[in-house]
Design a protein around this motif. Structure first.
Motif, mmCIF file in Angstrom:
data_model
loop_
_atom_site.group_PDB
_atom_site.id
_atom_site.type_symbol
_atom_site.label_atom_id
_atom_site.label_comp_id
_atom_site.label_asym_id
_atom_site.label_seq_id
_atom_site.Cartn_x
_atom_site.Cartn_y
_atom_site.Cartn_z
ATOM 1 N N UNK A 87 -4.499 -2.628 -5.529
ATOM 2 C CA UNK A 87 -3.605 -1.637 -4.929
ATOM 3 C C UNK A 87 -3.784 -1.586 -3.414
ATOM 4 N N UNK A 88 -5.036 -1.563 -2.969
ATOM 5 C CA UNK A 88 -5.309 -1.520 -1.531
ATOM 6 C C UNK A 88 -4.778 -2.772 -0.846
ATOM 7 N N UNK A 89 -4.901 -3.898 -1.501
ATOM 8 C CA UNK A 89 -4.401 -5.145 -0.924
ATOM 9 C C UNK A 89 -2.900 -5.078 -0.694
ATOM 10 N N UNK A 90 -2.168 -4.596 -1.721
ATOM 11 C CA UNK A 90 -0.718 -4.474 -1.569
ATOM 12 C C UNK A 90 -0.357 -3.373 -0.576
ATOM 13 N N UNK A 91 -1.135 -2.313 -0.561
ATOM 14 C CA UNK A 91 -0.876 -1.222 0.368
ATOM 15 C C UNK A 91 -1.018 -1.697 1.810
ATOM 16 N N UNK B 271 3.977 4.499 -0.451
ATOM 17 C CA UNK B 271 3.921 4.844 -1.875
ATOM 18 C C UNK B 271 5.262 4.563 -2.551
ATOM 19 N N UNK B 272 6.353 4.922 -1.867
ATOM 20 C CA UNK B 272 7.675 4.665 -2.437
ATOM 21 C C UNK B 272 7.903 3.165 -2.635
ATOM 22 N N UNK B 273 7.440 2.353 -1.681
ATOM 23 C CA UNK B 273 7.583 0.903 -1.818
ATOM 24 C C UNK B 273 6.726 0.372 -2.965
ATOM 25 N N UNK B 274 5.536 0.931 -3.130
ATOM 26 C CA UNK B 274 4.667 0.509 -4.237
ATOM 27 C C UNK B 274 5.314 0.828 -5.582
ATOM 28 N N UNK B 275 5.920 2.005 -5.692
ATOM 29 C CA UNK B 275 6.628 2.360 -6.925
ATOM 30 C C UNK B 275 7.763 1.379 -7.200
ATOM 31 N N UNK C 146 0.294 7.474 -8.305
ATOM 32 C CA UNK C 146 0.890 8.652 -7.684
ATOM 33 C C UNK C 146 0.554 8.704 -6.197
ATOM 34 N N UNK C 147 1.245 9.593 -5.511
ATOM 35 C CA UNK C 147 1.138 9.633 -4.059
ATOM 36 C C UNK C 147 -0.237 10.117 -3.605
#
Length: 285
Positions: free
Chosen positions: A48-52, A68-72, A79-80
């Motif tokens: 998750x951190x990598x993609x973030x 967060x919206x892009x990750x969703x 969650x946010x």
């Protein structure tokens, strides 16, 4: 009984006896949020951190909410609040917004009125703005131009706003009417330091000279003129329209040049002093 065991028992009751999840949880003393919890894989947050970080690098002006919206949108079940927590742990932040403040001040004290004085008529002009408001609160700007040697008020341009194009147009009219000075002195206002104004002045053979930043006293002739205009006219007048302001201000300029005695000129008017200076250039100082 552990939460995972209760989770299995709830599933059994729902499947075997057809009861609702809510009722099965109540019978077994299981919180519904605990029952619905799904263990996160061990490398979940690492991925998750990598993609973030990837999204934050691609969109440096995005905060954690947009990320967060892009990750969703990419299918991450997160969650946010978790994104916010990881965002802070990774010390990610939106870089401060860059504000374009226009040209940097390029003036110097060597261009002050006493270090670089006017020696004859049409040698050095100076210009600056003074502000006033209409009765309805609307703003007006007045661009005043003064011949420093004779103190003649060469002309005032009155408008709601005055940009570099309007500055050029006003100077062009004054050059045609009075001739071109060798230099024109000003502060470092963005209308005066604009490349378009400096290039136009260069094409006219006029050198712009800029006083030091935050030193209006170095441009004392036009500052003194602006003070007289405010004290003798603007503070005592109310303007209902731009047209009215233009008529009244132009009338006051005529009186200033031809009727009002000027102490620095031996109580002569600027127009009389200018006429004498042009007729007797060697004895006019």
């Amino acid at each position: 009984m552990s939460p995972s065991s209760r989770r299995a028992a709830v599933a059994f009751l729902v499947r075997k006896h057809g009861v609702s999840e809510r009722r099965a949880c109540r019978l077994l003393g299981q919180q519904r949020s605990t029952n619905r919890y799904r263990p996160v894989p061990g490398d979940f947050e690492k991925r998750l951190v990598k993609d973030m970080r990837r999204l934050a690098d691609a969109h440096p002006r995005f905060g954690y909410r947009r990320v967060h919206a892009l990750l969703l949108a990419e299918g991450w079940p997160v969650n946010v609040k978790r994104v916010e927590r990881l965002w802070k742990l990774e010390q990610l932040r939106v870089p401060p917004r860059r504000v374009n403040r226009g040209q940097k001040a390029g003036g110097t004290g060597e261009n002050s009125a006493w270090a670089l004085p006017a020696l004859r008529p049409i040698h050095i002009w100076s210009y600056d703005f003074v502000s006033v408001r209409l009765v309805d609160g609307g703003p007006l700007r007045v661009l005043n131009v003064v011949d420093e040697y004779t103190r003649v008020a060469l002309g005032s341009h009155v408008a709601r706003s005055i940009g570099s194009a309007a500055v050029i147009a006003h100077l062009a009219r004054l050059f045609e009417q009075h001739g071109r000075p060798e230099m024109i002195r000003s502060d470092n206002g963005r209308e005066f330091v604009a490349d378009s104004v400096k290039e136009w002045l260069a094409g006219q053979g006029v050198k712009p000279v800029f006083i030091a930043k935050a030193s209006p006293y170095q441009n004392c002739y036009v500052e003194r003129f602006n003070g007289s205009m405010r004290d003798e006219l603007l503070n005592g007048e109310t303007f209902h329209s731009i047209t009215e302001a233009r008529v009244v201000i132009n009338g006051w300029l005529e009186d200033y040049n031809t009727f009002r005695p000027h102490r620095a000129l031996g109580m002569r008017t600027p127009a009389a002093f200018a006429a004498d200076a042009l007729a007797h250039p060697k004895t006019s100082e």
